[in-house]
Each structure stands twice: as C-alpha cells, then as structure tokens.
Design a protein around this motif. Structure first.
Motif, short mmCIF file in Angstrom:
data_model
loop_
_atom_site.label_atom_id
_atom_site.label_comp_id
_atom_site.label_asym_id
_atom_site.label_seq_id
_atom_site.Cartn_x
_atom_site.Cartn_y
_atom_site.Cartn_z
N LEU A 35 26.12 18.04 -19.45
CA LEU A 35 27.57 18.02 -19.66
C LEU A 35 27.96 19.39 -20.21
N VAL A 36 28.72 20.12 -19.42
CA VAL A 36 28.99 21.53 -19.75
C VAL A 36 30.50 21.77 -19.79
N PRO A 37 31.03 22.26 -20.90
CA PRO A 37 32.46 22.55 -20.94
C PRO A 37 32.85 23.50 -19.80
N ASP A 38 33.94 23.14 -19.13
CA ASP A 38 34.40 23.97 -18.00
C ASP A 38 35.19 25.13 -18.56
N ILE A 39 34.52 26.11 -18.94
CA ILE A 39 34.77 27.39 -19.57
C ILE A 39 33.74 27.44 -20.69
N SER A 56 25.01 26.02 -17.49
CA SER A 56 24.96 25.47 -16.13
C SER A 56 23.78 26.07 -15.36
N LEU A 57 23.53 27.37 -15.53
CA LEU A 57 22.43 28.00 -14.79
C LEU A 57 21.09 27.42 -15.21
N GLY A 58 20.93 27.12 -16.50
CA GLY A 58 19.70 26.50 -17.00
C GLY A 58 19.51 25.12 -16.37
N ALA A 105 18.48 20.03 -12.22
CA ALA A 105 19.45 18.99 -12.61
C ALA A 105 20.84 19.37 -12.11
N SER A 106 21.82 18.51 -12.36
CA SER A 106 23.18 18.88 -11.97
C SER A 106 24.07 18.99 -13.20
N VAL A 107 25.28 19.47 -12.93
CA VAL A 107 26.22 19.79 -14.00
C VAL A 107 27.46 18.94 -13.84
N SER A 143 36.21 47.89 -17.08
CA SER A 143 35.43 46.75 -16.60
C SER A 143 35.64 45.55 -17.53
N MET A 144 36.01 44.42 -16.95
CA MET A 144 36.16 43.19 -17.74
C MET A 144 35.54 42.04 -16.95
N ALA A 145 35.30 40.92 -17.62
CA ALA A 145 34.61 39.82 -16.93
C ALA A 145 35.64 38.87 -16.31
N PRO A 146 35.50 38.58 -15.00
CA PRO A 146 36.39 37.58 -14.40
C PRO A 146 36.08 36.20 -14.97
N GLY A 147 37.12 35.41 -15.24
CA GLY A 147 36.93 34.13 -15.93
C GLY A 147 36.12 33.11 -15.15
N ILE A 148 36.05 33.24 -13.84
CA ILE A 148 35.32 32.29 -13.02
C ILE A 148 33.83 32.23 -13.39
N ILE A 149 33.33 33.31 -13.97
CA ILE A 149 31.94 33.35 -14.43
C ILE A 149 31.67 32.20 -15.42
N TYR A 150 32.71 31.79 -16.13
CA TYR A 150 32.53 30.81 -17.21
C TYR A 150 32.87 29.38 -16.77
N GLY A 151 33.04 29.19 -15.47
CA GLY A 151 33.31 27.85 -14.95
C GLY A 151 34.57 27.85 -14.11
#
Ligand SMILES: Cc1ncc(COP(=O)(O)O)c(C=O)c1O
Length: 392
Positions: A121-125, A131-133, A139-141, A351-359
């Motif tokens: 169970l992974v917070p979507d953000i 999730s990668l682990g 397993a699934s997320v 350079s900044m991180a796009p939010g999609i990386i976090y869910g």
C-alpha cells in the motif's frame, strides 16, 4: 549475449538516475544547469564527524569487515537517539539494524516481506522506492490517494473500505518527500491501530524527522502505543546530519522484523566501513540540537525564497513543514509536470523533478529541492521568471 532476467522488465531505472544522466549530457555540452532536482544536502556535516572518520580510518584495525549487524556501539548510539529524541526504549541487540542508507533497507524490506500476489500500500505521491521495491519483489502496488486538502495524509477509513486482497505492507513518510507534509502523533496512533487491525506491517520511512520548519518537531511512529509489534521505522544520517554520500541509516523494529530484514541484507552486503559507523556515533552523540536548528533555518530561508517567487512562474506551491523540497502544482493547463520540467530544463537550464516520478497523482506537479546555495537558488528563480514571462 543472454537476455537479462524478466525481472528487469517489471521496473524502470531509478527515475532520478535517468534525469541525472540527462543533466550530465547537457553539462557536457557546456550548458550551466542549476540542479534543483535531487535532495542531496549541499552543506557538510560538522568537522567533528569528519575528524572521527579521518582518525578512525588512520587506525590499522578498522579496515576489516564490521559484521552483518554493524558495530554494537553504533546500534547502542541509535538506541540512545531513540531514548533521547523520542522517549522510546529499544534493545540495541535485537531491535536495531544499521543500513547502508535507508534506501537499502526500504528495498530489502520489500524482498523480506513481499511475494508474487502480495500488495504494498503506497501513498500516491511518495518516494519511488516503495513501489519500485514492491515490483522488484514481484508484488503489486495499490496506490492510496492523498490530497493537498487532507495535508497529503491517507484516509484510513476510506482505505479500510477498499483494502485489496493480499495487502501486507503500508508505507508512510512524514516529513514527506516530495510534498513536505508532516504528521501528528495522533495520526501515527491511527496508522498503528489501522495496521494492527488489518494485520499489516507498517513501514515508516523517516529520514527527514530532524529537518523541519516553523518550530515544528516531528515525531516517531514508534511513540504510538503498541507500535513496535507491527511497525518498522527507517532513519537516515543523509539529511539529519548532511551525510548523504556516507550512506548510513538504521532500521528500528521488533526483534522478528529486524531478524527477517537481516536475513535478506546479510546476503546483499557485509556491513559498512567501521570509520563510517564511528562517525555516525559521533554524529548522534555530539551534534547539538542547535546545530540542527541553525541548519534547518538555512533551508527554511530557501523555502521562503521559493514560496515567494514560484507563483510568478506558473507554480502553486504547497507550504512544506519539513523535508527538503517544495512541491508545486503547474497552473497552466496546457502543461503538466513533465512538460513544465522539460521546458524549464531546456529553456531556463534549471533541472527539477517531474511529479509523475512520485506516483500517478503527481502528474500535474513538479518538485524543487532546497539543496543549493541561496545565490544559485535566486539565479535559478530569475532564469525561471525570464523563461516563463517570455513564453506567455
Ligand atoms: C523519503 C526518502 N526515503 C529514503 C531516502 C533514502 O535516503 P538514504 O540516503 O538514507 O538512502 C530518501 C532520499 O532522498 C527519501 O527522500
């Protein structure tokens, strides 16, 4: 050449590693990129920590393997930290495990607890390794929605109505990467109760517990009644003591969970370099609360610089109470987080991180890190202003 394992097709390269390669390519072309993507503290740890490293590295008896459970003295220092900082008593012999950075513990915990058919169970953000682990473990997320209005905290009532079969592990992280959201002791108590009721392992990833703003003091989930039974917490020296490259962290949990984590870990690595553990002991015992406070004030000042300017560059920031980032919504509906970050990189050389990386919930967001000097940060914001105003 043989094909790589099928496993490799179930998860991507670590997202920030891909972005880092892109930045390196642009720099190789002579472009001056200002990096606001990664959360690597730009300030050093205090001299006393570096002195310990040098002194212990100069001894002849500190170069062998340190043992799979690390130095006893280090585990005892972690127990002292929990007693002093949170009033939580833990047994350094059985309830602490040193880690090669908390990221190592996060992924190894997934391998220790998740099988094919299990669900994390992974917070979507949230931090990508949760999730990668899970994917790495086969397993699934199940993404748990979190919203700005609810302070990026999961709603346990809603989750219990919708708990997927096979759910086994719940991830939490406050102060949060990427949002900067913080949690109260009452929230942690509800999380512990929820997980005990549903027979879930609660994993609290807490590397920013000592990086907070506006006078807020973050707590440990292990302060909640009954927590130790079904909860594991990860702490890290990376952000608390500016030691990200040193790769030092620790897991604290019940004897059983620590034993299971160690069973995986002992097959992956053989402990850390003894001078690193010694330096960690020095950090815990000798770095004062006032050093931490002063360091946090530097980040808080940078945060405030960003919060003031971001609305002028099409970003609506969330006010972070901790961690090292400003999480901001892209307000122009013709752009999303990924296209905004791409254009900022190409046109403003920021350079900044796009939010999609976090869910998936992060699609319309970007994350900006506070880990750059005030001058470079101001320069980055000027560049963003110039680019954004030119384009509209
Ligand atoms: C939420 C979160 N967890 C874990 C980590 C990994 O930290 P470490 O350097 O201890 O591996 C990070 C690093 O940025 C993080 O943001």
């Amino acid at each position: 050449m043989p094909q790589p394992a099928n496993r490799l097709f179930s998860f991507p390269d670590y997202p920030l590693a891909t972005l880092g390669r892109r930045v390196e390519e642009l720099r190789a072309q002579g472009i001056d990129i200002i990096n606001l993507d990664v959360g690597s503290p730009d300030m050093p740890p205090p001299d006393v920590v570096i002195d310990t490293l040098c002194e212990t590295a100069n001894k002849s008896n500190t170069h062998g393997y340190s043992g799979y459970r690390g130095l006893k003295a280090f585990r005892e220092a972690v127990a002292r930290y929990y007693a002093r900082r949170f009033g939580v008593e833990i047994d350094p012999e059985t309830q602490v495990l040193p880690l090669v950075g908390s990221k190592e513990g996060i992924v190894n915990l997934c391998l220790a607890y998740l099988d094919h058919g299990d669900v994390a169970l992974v917070p979507d953000i949230g931090y990508p390794s949760y999730s990668l682990g899970a994917y790495l473990a086969g397993a699934s997320v199940h993404w748990i929605p979190v919203s700005e209005e609810a302070g990026y905290l999961p709603d346990f009532e809603a989750l219990s109505q919708n708990l997927p079969a096979g759910a086994k592990l719940l991830w939490l992280n406050y102060p949060n990467n990427p949002t900067g959201a913080v949690a109260s002791p009452d929230f942690y108590q509800r999380a512990v109760n929820f997980c005990r009721k549903h027979d879930l392992l609660l994993a609290s990833d807490n590397p920013y517990v000592d990086v907070t703003y506006d006078g807020f003091h973050a707590s440990s989930v292990l302060q909640a009644a009954g927590a130790l039974e079904n909860t594991i917490e990860f702490i890290s020296f990376s952000k608390t003591y500016n030691m990200a490259g040193w790769r030092l962290g620790a897991a604290v949990s019940s004897q059983t969970t620590i034993k299971n984590l160690l069973q995986v870990k002992s097959n992956f690595d053989s402990g850390h370099f003894i001078p690193i553990y010694e330096s960690g002991i020095t950090a815990i015992d000798e770095i004062s609360q006032s050093w931490i406070h002063d360091r946090n004030m530097v980040y808080q000042r940078r945060r405030d610089i960003m919060l003031e300017v971001l609305p002028q560059v099409g970003l609506a920031p969330f006010h972070p109470g901790g961690a090292l980032y400003v999480w901001a919504k892209v307000t122009d509906p013709s752009l999303n987080g990924a296209s905004y970050a791409e254009q900022a990189l190409i046109n403003a050389h920021v350079s900044m991180a796009p939010g999609i990386i976090y869910g998936p919930g992060g699609t319309q967001y970007v994350r900006l890190s506070m880990c750059t000097t005030d001058d470079r940060l101001r320069q980055a914001l000027e560049r963003l202003k110039h680019w954004y105003q030119e384009r509209s």
